[in-house]
Scaffold this active site. Structure first.
Site: not given
Ligand code: ITT
Length: 226
Positions: A97, A175
């Site tokens: 997360d 992303f």
């Molecule tokens: P999963 O829960 O299925 O893993 P998710 O995209 O919903 O996918 P999260 O709940 O962890 O994942 O939300 C993380 C969000 O934070 C992600 O959608 C991005 O908007 C941001 N984020 C996390 N890591 C990032 C990165 O390396 N670069 C840019 N944005 C990031």
């Protein structure tokens, strides 16, 4: 050698016994990445490229019922995702997360980073709007990885990378918030770095380094003991 076989659960894992978990981990040598985020999967693939571990994903389990991420911290949400996947898939699982904490916004969007707005461009636009006129543009990306087996979380690992929020998006790679995040010590945004460059310094890479060190330590105990 990679043994990619799914042993019956009773032989594979005894809950709450870490050594048994890692013994099964070594025999089975595959793990489920509990994410539906293709960008995270691409980063995992590179981060784990040198490991003797095959990574499956939730794409291999099309009927997987995603749990509600209703925790109040990155660690809680990572734990919810990893525990649910390990139980459903019946093999060890890990989840991350992650999100962006912005100082001037008291840590928002934080654990709500993916729910902050419906799409990446909208999330970026909303954040830039909220920061208009604010002098302090300091921020950090945080990632917590949880490893679980049989529905139980074994350990969590946190990584972070500090930086500054740019005034407009730059770069095409990566992303999420990558185009507006400039890590300390660089004059490029995360989206202007290659995946390899990002993976050397990112919050996800830092959390993975800790997780792999933990796995290696347990495996070396087993190497001596079996
Ligand atoms: P999963 O829960 O299925 O893993 P998710 O995209 O919903 O996918 P999260 O709940 O962890 O994942 O939300 C993380 C969000 O934070 C992600 O959608 C991005 O908007 C941001 N984020 C996390 N890591 C990032 C990165 O390396 N670069 C840019 N944005 C990031």
């Amino acid at each position: 050698m990679l043994y990619n076989i799914a042993l019956p659960r009773r032989y594979a894992i005894v809950p709450a016994q870490k050594l048994n978990f890692f013994w099964s981990f070594k025999i089975m040598a595959f793990i489920v990445a509990a994410t539906g985020n293709q960008h995270k999967l691409a980063e995992y693939a590179q981060l784990l490229a040198d490991q003797d571990i095959e990574v499956k994903s939730l794409n291999d389990y099309p009927n997987y019922p995603e749990p509600e991420e209703n925790g109040s911290s990155f660690a809680e949400n990572a734990s919810i995702k990893a525990a649910a996947a390990s139980k459903y898939c019946d093999v060890p699982a890990f989840a991350d997360d992650s999100g962006l904490e912005v100082e001037a916004l008291d840590g928002r969007p934080g654990i709500h980073s993916s729910r902050y707005a419906p799409s990446d461009p909208e999330r970026i636009a909303k954040l830039l709007k909220e920061l208009e006129g604010k002098e302090n543009r300091r921020a950090r990306f945080v990632c917590v990885i949880a490893i679980a087996a049989n529905g139980e979380v074994l350990e969590t690992f946190e990584g972070e990378v500090k930086g500054t929020i740019l005034t407009s998006p730059r770069g095409e790679n990566g992303f999420g918030y990558d185009p507006i995040f400039q890590p300390d010590g660089f004059d490029k945004s995360f989206a202007e770095l290659t995946q390899e460059e990002k993976n050397r310094i990112s919050h996800r890479a830092m959390a993975y380094a800790k997780a792999l060190e933990f796995v290696d330590e347990e495996l070396s105990i087993l190497d001596g003991g079996f």
